[in-house]
Design an enzyme around this catalytic site. Structure first.
Site, short mmCIF file in Angstrom:
data_model
loop_
_atom_site.label_atom_id
_atom_site.label_comp_id
_atom_site.label_asym_id
_atom_site.label_seq_id
_atom_site.Cartn_x
_atom_site.Cartn_y
_atom_site.Cartn_z
N MET A 229 0.85 -1.20 0.00
CA MET A 229 0.00 0.00 0.00
C MET A 229 0.88 1.25 0.00
O MET A 229 0.44 2.35 0.35
CB MET A 229 -0.95 0.00 1.20
CG MET A 229 -1.97 -1.12 1.10
SD MET A 229 -3.56 -0.75 1.89
CE MET A 229 -3.08 -0.54 3.58
N HIS B 79 9.50 -3.74 3.24
CA HIS B 79 9.03 -3.96 1.86
C HIS B 79 10.21 -4.28 0.94
O HIS B 79 10.12 -5.17 0.09
CB HIS B 79 8.33 -2.70 1.31
CG HIS B 79 7.09 -2.33 2.03
ND1 HIS B 79 6.98 -1.18 2.80
CD2 HIS B 79 5.87 -2.92 2.09
CE1 HIS B 79 5.76 -1.09 3.29
NE2 HIS B 79 5.07 -2.13 2.88
N GLY C 93 5.10 -10.13 4.33
CA GLY C 93 5.87 -10.10 5.57
C GLY C 93 5.11 -10.74 6.72
O GLY C 93 3.88 -10.68 6.77
#
Length: 282
Positions: free
Chosen positions: A31, A38, A150
């Site tokens: 997002m 990330h 994750g």
């Protein structure tokens, strides 16, 4: 020059060509408001695939609180710069809501076999239907070989695996370790909303989880729950939303330890009005 796609049709054409050439596609859905957590997923995807696609899309259907959606950081330019430090060959898909949902911005309903009714699901009604919906749509657009998530959002990871099982989409889900800062705070896009003081102070959450891991060896679950509740009651900078020890595979709340089962501790805390989550294998 990094390629940024805002329309799925154009992205489809490129991916189709890669697939005809027999190339594997790695996918990291995000997002935005990217951080090293990330980037670690992207590195893993690059190691294991010929082509990597990263989506940057703030999904409206997974926010049960409109203020949360409004507040969510949107930093596309900075995000693209961060991705470029990993590889300029990564394809970025950053669509408008209409490109994903058309005119019907709503969630599908999934039977997640109870995975969605505890913890995050209990406090955020409809959240996981929104997650399942957007990830399914993204998988259908990107058609990845493997997709990377994750473990900070461990419940979400299990939900996505269940969604893939239900829909029989041909994608392998890879769970990757939690990335933390030097003090142990789990990296999260929401950390940007904390003051510098609170970013330092919030490492208390990690410290408590480490203590829980130690206590789990000698104490029973009721005692551990009482210990954590007291620790957060005594510190007025935090508001504990939930703490639970659950079975790692089913996410069902554990009341007593059983031999042969795996457990994790899960926690959600408000700090300066920002909701932080974390978890740890026990």
């Amino acid at each position: 020059m990094m390629m940024i796609y805002t329309q799925q049709k154009k992205l489809n054409t490129v991916i189709s060509d890669f697939k005809k050439a027999g190339k594997s596609i790695g996918f990291v859905p995000t997002m935005g408001a990217l951080h090293n957590g990330h980037l670690s997923l992207m590195k893993k995807a690059l190691e294991e695939n010929d082509v990597v696609v990263v989506s940057i899309f703030v999904n409206p259907t997974q926010f049960n609180n409109p203020k949360d959606l409004e507040k969510y950081p949107r930093t596309l330019e900075a995000d693209v710069e961060k991705i470029a430090t990993i590889s300029k060959d990564i394809l970025v898909y950053s669509p408008e809501i209409s490109d994903i949902y058309g005119t019907n911005v709503s969630s599908d309903f999934f039977d997640f076999h109870g995975l969605d009714r505890v913890m995050e699901g209990a406090f955020r009604p409809g959240h996981f239907d929104g997650v399942g919906t957007v990830v399914k749509k993204l998988f259908e657009i990107v058609t990845p070989t493997k997709a990377y998530f994750g473990q900070k959002d461990y419940q979400q990871l299990l939900i996505v695996k269940k969604m893939v099982e239900i829909t029989q989409l041909p994608v392998e889900i890879i769970g990757c370790p939690i990335v933390r800062n030097a003090d142990g705070l789990a990296l999260s896009s929401r950390n940007q909303l904390l003051s510098e003081y609170m970013q330092r102070k919030a490492t208390f959450i990690y410290k408590i989880l480490q203590e829980v891991k130690e206590l789990f060896i000698t104490k029973n679950i009721i005692e551990i729950n009482e210990y954590v509740t007291k620790a957060f009651t005594d510190d007025k900078d935090f508001e504990l939303e939930y703490f639970t020890i659950a079975e790692a595979d089913t996410l069902q709340t554990a009341t007593a330890k059983e031999i042969g089962k795996r457990y994790r501790a899960f926690i959600a805390v408000y700090a300066e009005g920002v909701r932080l989550i974390d978890n740890m294998e026990l």
